[in-house]
Design an enzyme around this catalytic site. Structure first.
Site, PDB file in Angstrom:
ATOM      1  N   ARG A  84      43.552  48.463  30.500  1.00 27.00           N
ATOM      2  CA  ARG A  84      43.786  48.885  31.874  1.00 27.00           C
ATOM      3  C   ARG A  84      43.882  49.943  31.776  1.00 27.00           C
ATOM      4  NH1 ARG A  84      40.662  45.487  32.401  1.00 27.00           N
ATOM      5  NH2 ARG A  84      40.726  43.287  32.749  1.00 27.00           N
ATOM      6  N   SER A 120      44.991  41.087  40.966  1.00 27.24           N
ATOM      7  CA  SER A 120      45.313  40.522  39.477  1.00 27.24           C
ATOM      8  C   SER A 120      47.270  41.194  40.114  1.00 27.24           C
ATOM      9  CB  SER A 120      45.395  40.610  38.587  1.00 27.24           C
ATOM     10  OG  SER A 120      43.808  39.614  38.463  1.00 27.24           O
ATOM     11  N   GLU A 127      50.040  45.078  36.292  1.00 26.24           N
ATOM     12  CA  GLU A 127      48.573  46.224  36.968  1.00 26.24           C
ATOM     13  C   GLU A 127      48.520  46.669  38.159  1.00 26.24           C
ATOM     14  OE1 GLU A 127      44.137  44.248  36.481  1.00 26.24           O
ATOM     15  OE2 GLU A 127      45.915  43.084  35.075  1.00 26.24           O
TER      16      GLU A 127
END
Length: 313
Positions: free
Chosen positions: A187, A236, A306
């Site tokens: 990520r 998320s 995130e």
């Protein structure tokens, strides 16, 4: 969504911001533009300036004129983003239809505009008989965002399929970067601050359109069953720690259904935060920090955000 690095705490702007005028662009340049309607949480402040360029030339000319004199943030679907209540200084760039095209280049390669959605990319790949891009159906964002953040779902991520991408830097320079130059990790990419991804090439492999479509349907059904997609949410919230799942840690810490003001930890999927009505971004972010505190206290794990958090507190 395409944004600056996580937890982007910004100052109140620069002199360049006050000298902008809608007359300097062919697209739409709006001062003090509310961002809440443009993000999934439906919360947060305004952008000092919101620029929706008419095309690539409009974008490069505008950023060339600004020439790095103000902060730049690109905004996609706003699906993985908390815009803080104090708003975003500088200019927020939102790519529209001119950047949302997807075309088959042959040899199982798709060229995708930075504003194209994951659903459009996956559907175009299906129709062209290109397998390996089905997972993009499960990413709620645009090409620019998931190229920057190495978006992933269902066992695959952008780093598995990206060939290269076209990027406009904060000074208006247009460059093409091969995938290796993005130095992808989980990520995260090495794209510079203020860079706007305007196009990317993805490579798959030959496949049967019927089988590709069935896999896309499976992904869509799995998301519908497990995630609060019909709520005001942000995807998320925390990254999965190595060897574990964020949702399991949040649940084990007793945070399922936890609330702070109008913000709530989802009962359906504990790695999702929800705006139950009129939550402020401060409540949403504050709830996330409380979840992190409880997980650390009960299980000794420091969850990493995130969701991207940008703007003035």
């Amino acid at each position: 969504m395409s944004v600056q690095p996580n937890d982007w705490l910004m100052d109140s702007g620069t002199t360049a911001a006050t000298s902008l005028s809608p007359d300097m662009v062919r697209g739409k340049l709006t001062a003090n533009a509310p961002l809440a309607p443009l993000v999934w949480f439906k919360a947060g402040g305004a952008a000092d300036w919101l620029f929706e360029p008419a095309d690539l030339d409009d974008l490069t000319r505008f950023l060339g004129t600004v020439n790095g004199g103000m902060q730049v943030m690109a905004l996609g679907l706003g699906s993985n983003l908390i815009v803080r209540d104090g708003g975003v200084p500088g200019v927020v760039i939102r790519l529209g239809k001119a950047f949302a095209k997807v075309r088959d280049l042959g040899d199982c390669v798709l060229e995708c505009g930075g504003g194209a959605s994951g659903i459009l990319v996956a559907s175009t790949a299906r129709d062209a008989g290109i397998a390996g891009l089905e997972f993009l159906r499960g990413i709620p964002g645009t090409v620019g965002g998931f190229v920057r953040m190495n978006g992933g779902a269902y066992g695959r991520e952008v780093s598995d399929v990206l060939v290269d991408c076209d990027v406009v830097l904060a000074d208006g320079t247009l460059i093409t970067l091969p995938a290796r130059d993005l130095r992808y990790t989980y990520r995260h990419s090495a794209l510079p601050d203020g860079a706007v991804v305007v196009a990317a090439r993805f490579r798959g492999q030959p496949g049967d359109p019927v089988a590709i479509g069935a896999e896309m349907d499976r992904i869509a059904a799995a998301r519908e069953e497990s995630q609060p997609l019909r709520s005001k949410t942000g995807g998320s919230t925390f990254k999965n720690p190595s060897g574990d799942k964020a949702w399991r840690l949040v649940d084990a810490a007793g945070c399922r259904g936890l609330t702070m003001g109008g913000a709530q930890v989802s009962e359906k999927h504990t790695n999702f935060l929800i705006n139950t009505g009129n939550a402020t971004s401060a409540e949403i972010e504050g709830l996330g920090e409380e979840v992190r505190r409880r997980v650390r206290a009960s299980q000794g794990v420091a969850l990493e955000w995130e969701i991207q958090r940008v703007g003035r507190p």
